[in-house]
Design a protein around this motif. Structure first.
Motif: not given
Length: 119
Positions: A35-58
């Motif tokens: 996500r990117q808020a006004p005046g800020k850099e793009r930041e990580f929120v969440a990610m996953m692999s299709w296998s479901g073996s790895s899910t991470q959150y900010a």
């Protein structure tokens, strides 16, 4: 090439919920939301692999947001609960060959969808 299209953004009151969707033209190993808020850099929120073996959150969204995928539809979702003013941003879906919290590591991006949280 991979095309990504986000949907589900909008205006919501603080404490409310939204679910973002991202349809991909084909699957790669990993999917993520930034996500990117006004005046800020793009930041990580969440990610996953299709296998479901790895899910991470900010840390800022852990416990409030949930990333999930529907492999039959090549679609990834971001369920966002307990939204607060700081969650206001353009949310981008991305896909690539590896999981990373660094935006430049990802290969393809959607155009983004606006999420606005009001008080």
């Amino acid at each position: 090439q991979v095309q990504l299209v986000e949907s589900g953004g909008g205006l919501v009151q603080a404490g409310g919920s939204l679910r973002l969707s991202c349809a991909a033209s084909r699957r790669m190993y990993a999917l993520g939301w930034f996500r990117q808020a006004p005046g800020k850099e793009r930041e990580f929120v969440a990610m996953m692999s299709w296998s479901g073996s790895s899910t991470q959150y900010a840390d800022s969204v852990k416990g409030r947001f949930t990333i999930s995928g529907d492999s039959a539809k090549n679609t990834v979702y971001l369920q966002m609960n307990s939204l607060n003013l700081e969650d206001t941003a353009i949310y981008y879906c991305t896909t690539g060959s590896a999981l990373s919290r660094i935006s430049r590591s990802w290969n393809y991006w959607g155009p983004g969808t606006q999420v606005t949280v009001s008080s």
